[in-house]
Design a protein around this motif. Sequence first.
Motif, mmCIF file in Angstrom:
data_model
loop_
_atom_site.group_PDB
_atom_site.id
_atom_site.type_symbol
_atom_site.label_atom_id
_atom_site.label_comp_id
_atom_site.label_asym_id
_atom_site.label_seq_id
_atom_site.Cartn_x
_atom_site.Cartn_y
_atom_site.Cartn_z
ATOM 1 N N ASP A 111 0.833 -1.198 0.000
ATOM 2 C CA ASP A 111 0.000 0.000 0.000
ATOM 3 C C ASP A 111 0.871 1.253 0.000
ATOM 4 O O ASP A 111 0.479 2.294 -0.527
ATOM 5 C CB ASP A 111 -0.901 0.024 1.242
ATOM 6 N N SER A 143 -6.916 6.110 3.598
ATOM 7 C CA SER A 143 -6.060 5.870 2.440
ATOM 8 C C SER A 143 -5.432 7.161 1.921
ATOM 9 O O SER A 143 -4.764 7.157 0.891
ATOM 10 C CB SER A 143 -6.867 5.217 1.310
ATOM 11 N N THR A 185 -3.227 6.188 -1.371
ATOM 12 C CA THR A 185 -2.436 4.973 -1.544
ATOM 13 C C THR A 185 -2.996 4.162 -2.705
ATOM 14 O O THR A 185 -4.179 4.275 -3.017
ATOM 15 C CB THR A 185 -2.489 4.119 -0.263
ATOM 16 N N PRO A 186 -2.166 3.350 -3.363
ATOM 17 C CA PRO A 186 -0.735 3.134 -3.123
ATOM 18 C C PRO A 186 0.102 4.316 -3.603
ATOM 19 O O PRO A 186 -0.284 5.037 -4.529
ATOM 20 C CB PRO A 186 -0.443 1.872 -3.931
#
Length: 259
Positions: free
Chosen positions: A112, A152, A171-172
Amino acid sequence: MKIVVLVKQVPDSGAERNLRNDDNTVDRGSANNVINEMDEYAIEEALRIQEAHGGEVTLLTMGPERATESIRKALSMGPDNAVHVSDEALRGSCAVATSAVIAAALRTLEPDLVICGAESTDARGQVLPHMLAERLGVAALTGARKLTIEGSQLTIERQTEEGYEVVTAATPAVVSVWDTINDPRYPSFKGIMAAKKKPVSTLALADLSIDASTVGVAGATSAVVDHSKRPPRSGGVKVTDSGDGGTQLVAFLATEKFV
């Protein structure tokens, strides 16, 4: 969250470093090799994220067999495991080839978040994070002095000469950090002992489906064509003032292009 930290074994910057005479690459065999200093800050940041958000921290390095020593030292700080990309054909690889190999290894890990130091003390190129992000098709948040995570969403303060910029991405992503981001922890005795048993898997070029002819000295896109030792320091210039000391001083500064 699955975090991968890139770690590189480099010649100690505090000792004399040399280039090989046969191919002008860094002579790592005769050097005192250590963990790249900036990577210790990347490891620390990954561990802090793990402590706050959970997940797994994996180290990833590309280097010869002796790099295992630096991997174990890095594991003693607290990461869970490591992956070592090692193949004799990799010796002398340029940044372009290195990014291709590491990107291929990262695809097998599916992280991630990838964290690395902003530069290595041997090459000081500062290009690998950008190359990796391009090859992986993810965002590059580089030169971070601070990193925060909400779900995220990643936010960094990118260090600049004038201050900092705020950069965000989901993310990633690939994040590179400077030594202003934290203070790396010292490995405890328990951590040192535990590092000896942590799993370290090894990958060769064949495992990554990479043609050996595209890496190493033969496949490099750049090369050092010549090198020589730094000349020894010469003695300074002493100006004896016999009434014209100021004139002599200005003349010397003009010769050195200071005035």
